[in-house]
Design a protein around this motif. Structure first.
Motif, short mmCIF file in Angstrom:
data_model
loop_
_atom_site.label_atom_id
_atom_site.label_comp_id
_atom_site.label_asym_id
_atom_site.label_seq_id
_atom_site.Cartn_x
_atom_site.Cartn_y
_atom_site.Cartn_z
N ASN A 45 0.81 -1.21 0.00
CA ASN A 45 0.00 0.00 0.00
C ASN A 45 0.85 1.27 0.00
O ASN A 45 0.40 2.32 -0.47
N SER A 48 1.59 1.83 -3.59
CA SER A 48 0.40 2.31 -4.30
C SER A 48 -0.04 3.71 -3.88
O SER A 48 -0.95 4.26 -4.47
N ILE A 50 -1.46 4.46 -1.01
CA ILE A 50 -2.60 4.42 -0.08
C ILE A 50 -2.12 4.69 1.34
O ILE A 50 -2.81 5.30 2.13
N GLN A 79 -2.36 -2.21 -8.40
CA GLN A 79 -2.44 -3.16 -7.30
C GLN A 79 -3.73 -3.98 -7.41
O GLN A 79 -4.80 -3.43 -7.68
N PRO A 81 -5.78 -5.74 -4.87
CA PRO A 81 -5.68 -5.69 -3.41
C PRO A 81 -6.12 -6.97 -2.70
O PRO A 81 -6.83 -7.80 -3.27
N ARG A 84 -9.64 -8.52 -2.59
CA ARG A 84 -10.11 -8.25 -3.95
C ARG A 84 -10.73 -6.88 -4.17
O ARG A 84 -10.48 -6.24 -5.18
N ILE A 85 -11.58 -6.42 -3.23
CA ILE A 85 -12.25 -5.12 -3.36
C ILE A 85 -12.76 -4.87 -4.77
O ILE A 85 -12.52 -3.83 -5.37
N ILE A 86 -13.46 -5.85 -5.34
CA ILE A 86 -14.15 -5.57 -6.59
C ILE A 86 -15.35 -4.71 -6.25
O ILE A 86 -15.79 -4.67 -5.10
N ARG A 146 -9.35 -6.64 -13.83
CA ARG A 146 -9.54 -5.19 -13.66
C ARG A 146 -8.18 -4.50 -13.54
O ARG A 146 -7.96 -3.44 -14.13
N TYR B 177 -18.99 2.52 -3.56
CA TYR B 177 -18.82 1.18 -3.00
C TYR B 177 -17.53 1.07 -2.20
O TYR B 177 -17.54 0.53 -1.09
N SER B 178 -16.45 1.57 -2.75
CA SER B 178 -15.18 1.48 -2.02
C SER B 178 -14.24 2.59 -2.43
O SER B 178 -13.84 2.68 -3.60
N LYS B 180 -11.18 2.92 -1.29
CA LYS B 180 -9.86 2.33 -1.54
C LYS B 180 -9.82 1.71 -2.94
O LYS B 180 -8.87 1.91 -3.68
N GLY B 181 -10.88 0.96 -3.26
CA GLY B 181 -10.93 0.30 -4.57
C GLY B 181 -10.79 1.29 -5.71
O GLY B 181 -10.01 1.09 -6.62
N THR B 183 -9.61 4.35 -5.60
CA THR B 183 -8.30 5.00 -5.56
C THR B 183 -7.27 4.14 -6.27
O THR B 183 -6.44 4.63 -7.03
N LEU B 184 -7.35 2.82 -6.04
CA LEU B 184 -6.39 1.92 -6.68
C LEU B 184 -6.58 1.85 -8.20
O LEU B 184 -5.68 1.43 -8.92
N MET B 185 -7.76 2.25 -8.68
CA MET B 185 -7.99 2.28 -10.13
C MET B 185 -7.50 3.60 -10.73
O MET B 185 -7.66 3.84 -11.92
N ASP B 292 -22.11 -8.15 -1.80
CA ASP B 292 -20.86 -8.88 -1.76
C ASP B 292 -21.04 -10.23 -1.07
O ASP B 292 -21.61 -10.31 0.00
#
Lengths: 241, 294
Positions: A45, A48, A50, A79, A81, A84-86, A146, B177-178, B180-181, B183-185, B292
């Motif tokens: 992280n 990345s 974060i 990343q 993660p 998964r954090i889809i 993704r 939804y997220s 963090k998710g 941000t990572l994109m 989820d």
């Protein structure tokens, strides 16, 4: 390709990473193994953007890496993660579109989309399905797909085997090798040390925020200390068979 | 179907659609930041005043006044986010601090207007439309009611288009939804928050001017957002379709109760229904549910 010098991260009073240095060469699979709470996810992280670090430097392709997450993605690092954090509220297709959020090269995006559907045919089948309804293994595949949609040069994989059945873990690791063969450099963080070492070129052992050991993965896998701490005797017998 | 019934349906739709304009502002902010932006009422109030002074002081054409109040409120909403919420976000403050700051900001805006030369007086918009209703058979269609409905419906459709069909909308849904998710994109969450405040502010400006025209303008006009907040909770906080459906239902219930019983019971019954919905389904009619599995 990626060079980390003396990275330190604090969470309040907790010193989570204590001067970690490591190196990832282009085209390699590099694994970081270590137990729960060793600081593996903190490390990923920090790369990345974060987690903010106060000390240390990260260089990527010879230049100092930005500390802003969106600029890091733009520079070609993505990343996948832990957990998964889809986006469970979006469809599979929309999740993949989010992966290519920063790109505007329509042709390149379509090409990558087809490549991902070749790699994960199940995602093509479930294209219009809401991602939250996918099984754990399918969600992991979606998270990896993704990530690939950003067309990264370096992929950070955080615990890709977490919570998956053994057969699925094998599939996921086969795919990691396949992604590496596509020319992507991979930094893999795993608790499943045997799996992580068996596909890696080079590996680091992280314990309580410190790199305690490093070396070629095929040598580390035979190392007595590592066998004892991470692989277990039974596993070792199994390898020698 | 009786004429009274039809009449009340029309009234309910028109008032409900303006509730919806305000409620989506609550829902947009809630969906990303997980707190109820009680300063939204202040933004609506300023929008109502901008519309009023555009017509009386600047004497601009009617539609220009709408544009000015929408943009004025949009800018105000963004400035408030920067001054009031951003410092809290950068420090990862608990959500309670956001709510308290929002209430403070709302009281601040109200009192700035009272203390200014504008003062606490009630002001009536100049007559833009004749108060003579359009007659459909024996059902009377108020011109301002019609305007409220048309402007709200068009704005909401544009909003839905942005959220559902554009890349920005996709990033808003992903971020809801997220954080963090997304941000990572590579999503810049500050930018997403900027956009939801712009969208919410624009709609708040329109709603403010519509309410100002329908009733009057006064510093506490923002309190009407209590209704739209209730509607947003009713429909399910964080859900845009929920906010719209909750608002229209609330508008209809209010006008039906006023028409058939007495307007004194209007709020009583509307709020009783709200409590009933929340007891049966605490997330509201279409609240944020996690699909989820993992």
């Amino acid at each position: 390709m990626l060079k980390i010098n003396n990275l330190s991260v604090f969470y309040g009073g907790i010193h989570a990473l204590k001067g970690v240095s490591l190196n990832v060469e282009q085209g390699q699979i590099v694994s970081i193994i270590g137990s729960n709470g060793a600081g593996k996810s903190t490390l990923i992280n920090s790369i990345s953007g974060i987690v903010k670090y106060k000390e240390g430097e990260i260089f990527y392709k010879g230049e100092k890496l930005s500390k802003q997450a969106h600029k890091i993605v733009k520079s070609g690092i993505c990343q996948v993660p832990e957990g998964r954090i889809i986006f469970a509220n979006l469809t599979v297709m929309e999740n993949l579109r989010m992966g290519s959020f920063l790109r505007s090269d329509t042709n390149g995006i379509d090409k990558d989309l087809n490549r991902i559907f070749d790699l994960f045919p199940i995602l093509k089948e479930r294209e219009k399905q809401v991602a939250g309804t996918l099984s754990g293994g399918e969600q992991q595949m979606l998270a990896m797909g993704r990530g690939l949609m950003s067309n990264p040069d370096l992929i950070l994989l955080d615990e890709p085997s977490l919570g998956l059945a053994p057969l699925l873990i094998n599939t996921i690791f086969d795919i990691i090798i396949e992604i590496n063969n596509m020319g992507k450099t991979i930094l893999l963080v795993e608790q499943n040390a045997f799996k992580a070492l068996s596909i890696a070129d080079y590996a680091y052992v992280l314990e309580q925020g410190i790199i305690t050991m490093e070396g070629n993965a095929n040598e580390l896998i035979k190392n007595e200390k590592i066998k004892e701490a991470y692989l277990g005797k039974k596993n070792v017998d199994f390898i020698s068979v | 179907m009786s004429e009274l019934f039809l009449q009340q349906i029309i009234n309910g739709l028109s008032i409900g659609s303006v509730y919806a304009l305000m409620a989506v502002g609550y829902s947009l902010v809630y969906s990303i930041m997980n707190f109820s932006n009680f300063a939204h009422g202040g933004v609506i109030m300023i929008g109502a005043y901008i519309g009023y002074f555009s017509l009386t002081f600047l004497k601009v054409p009617f539609f220009i006044a709408f544009v000015l109040s929408a943009f004025g409120s949009g800018i105000l909403a963004v400035v408030m986010e920067k001054i009031v919420y951003r410092p809290l976000r950068k420090r990862n403050a608990p959500f309670l601090y956001f709510i308290i700051s929002a209430m403070g900001a709302s009281i601040f805006l109200e009192n700035v207007v009272i203390a200014s030369p504008i003062g606490p007086t009630f002001r009536s918009y100049p007559t833009v439309f004749s108060s003579e209703p359009i007659m459909l058979g024996s059902v009377a269609l108020g011109r301002i009611d019609l305007l409220m409905f048309v402007i709200s419906a068009i704005s909401l459709m544009v909003l839905v288009y942005i959220i559902e069909k554009t890349k920005i909308g996709l990033s808003i849904r992903a971020t809801s939804y997220s954080i963090k998710g997304s941000t990572l994109m590579g999503v810049n969450v500050d930018k997403v928050i900027f956009i939801i405040f712009v969208l919410g502010g624009l709609l708040a400006g329109l709603a403010g001017m519509l309410f100002g025209m329908r009733y009057t303008v006064y510093p506490q006009i923002g309190n009407i957002t209590t209704k739209s907040f209730i509607a947003a909770v009713f429909g399910g906080l964080g859900s845009l379709p929920g906010a719209v459906i909750g608002s229209v239902l609330l508008g209809l219930i209010e006008t039906m109760v006023s028409g058939y019983l007495s307007s004194q019971y209007r709020d009583l019954i509307a709020f009783a229904l709200l409590i009933l919905v929340l007891v049966v389904k605490p997330t509201g009619l279409m609240g944020k549910t996690t699909e989820d599995k993992a």
